[in-house]
Motif scaffolding. Structure first.
Motif, PDB file in Angstrom:
ATOM      1  N   GLY A 168      20.443  39.872  34.190  1.00  0.00           N
ATOM      2  CA  GLY A 168      21.186  40.351  35.352  1.00  0.00           C
ATOM      3  C   GLY A 168      22.543  40.897  34.939  1.00  0.00           C
ATOM      4  N   SER A 169      23.041  41.863  35.671  1.00  0.00           N
ATOM      5  CA  SER A 169      24.350  42.422  35.341  1.00  0.00           C
ATOM      6  C   SER A 169      25.440  41.606  36.035  1.00  0.00           C
ATOM      7  CB  SER A 169      24.425  43.883  35.795  1.00  0.00           C
ATOM      8  OG  SER A 169      24.311  43.946  37.208  1.00  0.00           O
ATOM      9  N   ALA A 170      26.579  41.547  35.427  1.00  0.00           N
ATOM     10  CA  ALA A 170      27.710  40.823  36.002  1.00  0.00           C
ATOM     11  C   ALA A 170      28.343  41.687  37.076  1.00  0.00           C
ATOM     12  CB  ALA A 170      28.724  40.504  34.911  1.00  0.00           C
ATOM     13  N   ASN A 171      28.684  41.075  38.163  1.00  0.00           N
ATOM     14  CA  ASN A 171      29.353  41.784  39.239  1.00  0.00           C
ATOM     15  C   ASN A 171      30.840  41.846  38.890  1.00  0.00           C
ATOM     16  OD1 ASN A 171      30.569  42.658  41.577  1.00  0.00           O
ATOM     17  ND2 ASN A 171      29.387  41.329  42.933  1.00  0.00           N
ATOM     18  N   ALA A 172      31.318  43.017  38.534  1.00  0.00           N
ATOM     19  CA  ALA A 172      32.690  43.185  38.062  1.00  0.00           C
ATOM     20  C   ALA A 172      33.705  42.757  39.108  1.00  0.00           C
ATOM     21  CB  ALA A 172      32.924  44.637  37.654  1.00  0.00           C
ATOM     22  N   GLU A 173      33.478  43.092  40.350  1.00  0.00           N
ATOM     23  CA  GLU A 173      34.434  42.742  41.400  1.00  0.00           C
ATOM     24  C   GLU A 173      34.508  41.229  41.589  1.00  0.00           C
ATOM     25  OE1 GLU A 173      37.498  43.249  43.764  1.00  0.00           O
ATOM     26  OE2 GLU A 173      36.527  44.869  42.635  1.00  0.00           O
ATOM     27  N   ALA A 174      33.378  40.549  41.535  1.00  0.00           N
ATOM     28  CA  ALA A 174      33.372  39.089  41.669  1.00  0.00           C
ATOM     29  C   ALA A 174      34.108  38.446  40.499  1.00  0.00           C
ATOM     30  CB  ALA A 174      31.944  38.578  41.747  1.00  0.00           C
ATOM     31  N   LEU A 175      33.913  38.979  39.311  1.00  0.00           N
ATOM     32  CA  LEU A 175      34.618  38.451  38.152  1.00  0.00           C
ATOM     33  C   LEU A 175      36.125  38.660  38.274  1.00  0.00           C
ATOM     34  CD1 LEU A 175      32.239  39.553  35.268  1.00  0.00           C
ATOM     35  CD2 LEU A 175      32.614  37.236  36.131  1.00  0.00           C
ATOM     36  N   ARG A 176      36.538  39.820  38.770  1.00  0.00           N
ATOM     37  CA  ARG A 176      37.964  40.090  38.981  1.00  0.00           C
ATOM     38  C   ARG A 176      38.565  39.109  39.977  1.00  0.00           C
ATOM     39  NH1 ARG A 176      36.312  45.376  39.606  1.00  0.00           N
ATOM     40  NH2 ARG A 176      36.366  46.471  37.657  1.00  0.00           N
ATOM     41  N   LEU A 215      38.884  35.691  38.284  1.00  0.00           N
ATOM     42  CA  LEU A 215      39.968  35.696  37.309  1.00  0.00           C
ATOM     43  C   LEU A 215      41.317  35.739  38.016  1.00  0.00           C
ATOM     44  CD1 LEU A 215      40.950  35.774  34.406  1.00  0.00           C
ATOM     45  CD2 LEU A 215      40.701  38.250  34.455  1.00  0.00           C
ATOM     46  N   GLY A 216      41.414  36.530  39.067  1.00  0.00           N
ATOM     47  CA  GLY A 216      42.664  36.596  39.824  1.00  0.00           C
ATOM     48  C   GLY A 216      43.032  35.248  40.416  1.00  0.00           C
ATOM     49  N   GLY A 217      42.042  34.533  40.927  1.00  0.00           N
ATOM     50  CA  GLY A 217      42.294  33.197  41.460  1.00  0.00           C
ATOM     51  C   GLY A 217      42.757  32.235  40.387  1.00  0.00           C
ATOM     52  N   PHE A 218      42.158  32.337  39.216  1.00  0.00           N
ATOM     53  CA  PHE A 218      42.560  31.488  38.094  1.00  0.00           C
ATOM     54  C   PHE A 218      43.993  31.797  37.681  1.00  0.00           C
ATOM     55  CE2 PHE A 218      43.057  30.923  33.520  1.00  0.00           C
ATOM     56  CZ  PHE A 218      42.799  29.570  33.412  1.00  0.00           C
ATOM     57  N   GLN A 219      44.324  33.088  37.585  1.00  0.00           N
ATOM     58  CA  GLN A 219      45.677  33.482  37.185  1.00  0.00           C
ATOM     59  C   GLN A 219      46.706  33.009  38.207  1.00  0.00           C
ATOM     60  OE1 GLN A 219      45.028  37.691  36.702  1.00  0.00           O
ATOM     61  NE2 GLN A 219      44.918  37.512  34.481  1.00  0.00           N
TER      62      GLN A 219
END
Length: 74
Positions: free
Chosen positions: A14-22, A25-29
């Motif tokens: 499956g491909s990674a959903n770039a927007e979900a990853l962003r 990551l934004g929440g983590f930052q």
């Protein structure tokens, strides 16, 4: 005797959903920034409460005691 290695787990295709990853990551930052801010505030608060005692000493002994040497007399 040589140990056999287990075969590597098959990769998911499956491909990674770039927007979900962003978003993740934004929440983590943001959480990391908030944590650093909180720690800095705690450190500032604890150091503001500390006081350095004022003593009447020249740094070499008891308060009020001078440590200037006298010349020896014959």
């Amino acid at each position: 005797m040589a140990q056999k290695k287990a075969p590597a787990a098959p990769r998911k295709m499956g491909s990674a959903n770039a927007e979900a990853l962003r978003r993740r990551l934004g929440g983590f930052q943001q959480g990391a920034r908030d944590g650093r801010r909180d720690v800095a505030a705690e450190i500032a608060e604890s150091t503001a409460e500390q006081t350095i005692p004022q003593t009447d000493t020249d740094g070499a002994g008891a308060p009020g005691e001078s440590h200037i040497g006298e010349e020896a007399r014959d």
